[in-house]
Motif scaffolding. Structure first.
Motif, PDB file in Angstrom:
ATOM      1  N   TRP A  34       0.864  -1.134  -0.443  1.00 20.02           N
ATOM      2  CA  TRP A  34       0.128   0.329   0.154  1.00 20.02           C
ATOM      3  C   TRP A  34       0.543   1.012  -0.105  1.00 20.02           C
ATOM      4  CZ3 TRP A  34      -4.474  -1.671  -0.658  1.00 20.02           C
ATOM      5  CH2 TRP A  34      -5.029  -2.905  -0.970  1.00 20.02           C
ATOM      6  N   LYS A  35       0.335   2.052  -0.993  1.00 17.14           N
ATOM      7  CA  LYS A  35       0.842   3.305  -0.782  1.00 17.14           C
ATOM      8  C   LYS A  35       1.045   4.401   0.315  1.00 17.14           C
ATOM      9  CE  LYS A  35       1.202   7.972  -3.338  1.00 17.14           C
ATOM     10  NZ  LYS A  35       0.875   9.052  -4.059  1.00 17.14           N
ATOM     11  N   GLN A  39       0.316   3.211   9.477  1.00 16.83           N
ATOM     12  CA  GLN A  39      -0.042   1.925  11.460  1.00 16.83           C
ATOM     13  C   GLN A  39       1.056   1.922  11.793  1.00 16.83           C
ATOM     14  OE1 GLN A  39      -0.783   1.476   8.244  1.00 16.83           O
ATOM     15  NE2 GLN A  39      -0.402  -1.150   7.675  1.00 16.83           N
ATOM     16  N   HIS A  40       2.873   1.978  10.640  1.00 15.08           N
ATOM     17  CA  HIS A  40       4.082   1.994  10.822  1.00 15.08           C
ATOM     18  C   HIS A  40       5.169   2.974  11.297  1.00 15.08           C
ATOM     19  CE1 HIS A  40       3.949  -2.504   8.880  1.00 15.08           C
ATOM     20  NE2 HIS A  40       3.065  -1.803   7.822  1.00 15.08           N
TER      21      HIS A  40
END
Length: 240
Positions: A34-35, A39-40
């Protein structure tokens, strides 16, 4: 521990695919990059000490006592914590880490000599385990992964680690090795995924527990201890 046999698996899965109007997918789904993956980014650069502080603040919000100790003082700390919560009866998992951390004398001798009832989970006793857990004042478990952001401990059940130890007693005490700290759910999911990819068995029952049970379903009034432990304490162990 009951085991079962899977029957008609292929027929069942093929029927589902047919009902969905497509061919059955045999290969693993492709990994999607995902671009945007916010969440990271949360607590991405946090040190262990940073995560401890986040956990400490969160525990205040979830009505959970956080006690910090080390392996040398763990036996004393656990004994005092159980005493503060009113003593036994106690139920625990059957876990070799209790012995590795020097807790065997406390669990097998000291408490018994003091008249404190303690039961170690025994899968061969089936319903007796549940009955004793239901009557217990304290349940003692160990966190496998600890989410600092939400103050959540992750418990992985197996034949020696019955899940009723964590939700039937009036009080839950969780031993939390500092090495289990991760920022949030994102990293916990990655760890569980890693266990699976390594070919190891992931527990069929994974419990994410955030302090004592509570609910605000009725008129948004928070009630603690609705469907599980009324009190919870985390003992954070410096094992690094």
């Amino acid at each position: 521990m009951m085991t079962g046999t899977i029957k008609n698996k292929e027929v069942f899965l093929n029927q589902i695919a047919t009902s969905l109007g497509r061919e059955r997918q045999i290969q693993n789904a492709p990994v999607r990059n995902w671009k945007h993956q916010p969440q990271h980014l949360v607590l991405k650069d946090a040190s262990v000490d940073d995560l401890v502080e986040v956990l400490r603040l969160q525990c205040e919000k979830i009505h959970t006592t956080l006690i910090e100790t080390n392996l040398k003082e763990l036996e004393k700390t656990l004994k005092e914590t159980v005493s503060v919560h009113g003593g036994g009866p106690i139920v625990t998992w059957k876990d070799e880490r209790f012995s590795n951390w020097g807790l065997s004398p406390l669990m097998n001798q000291t408490w018994t000599s003091e008249g404190v009832s303690i039961h170690e989970w025994d899968y061969t006793k089936e319903m007796e385990n549940i009955s004793l857990a239901e009557k217990a004042n304290v349940g003692i478990t160990i966190s496998e992964i600890t989410l600092a952001e939400s103050g959540t401990v992750v418990l992985l059940s197996d034949k020696d680690k019955g899940r009723t130890v964590s939700f039937l007693p009036a009080t839950l005490i969780v031993l939390v090795p500092k090495s289990t700290l991760v920022p949030r759910m994102t990293q916990a999911a990655q760890k569980l995924r890693s266990i699976h990819k390594q070919g190891k068995q992931v527990a069929s029952c994974v419990n994410f527990i955030t302090g004592p049970s509570n609910s605000a379903d009725i008129e948004l009034n928070l009630v603690v201890g609705v469907h599980g432990p009324v009190k919870a304490s985390y003992i954070l162990i410096d094992d690094l």
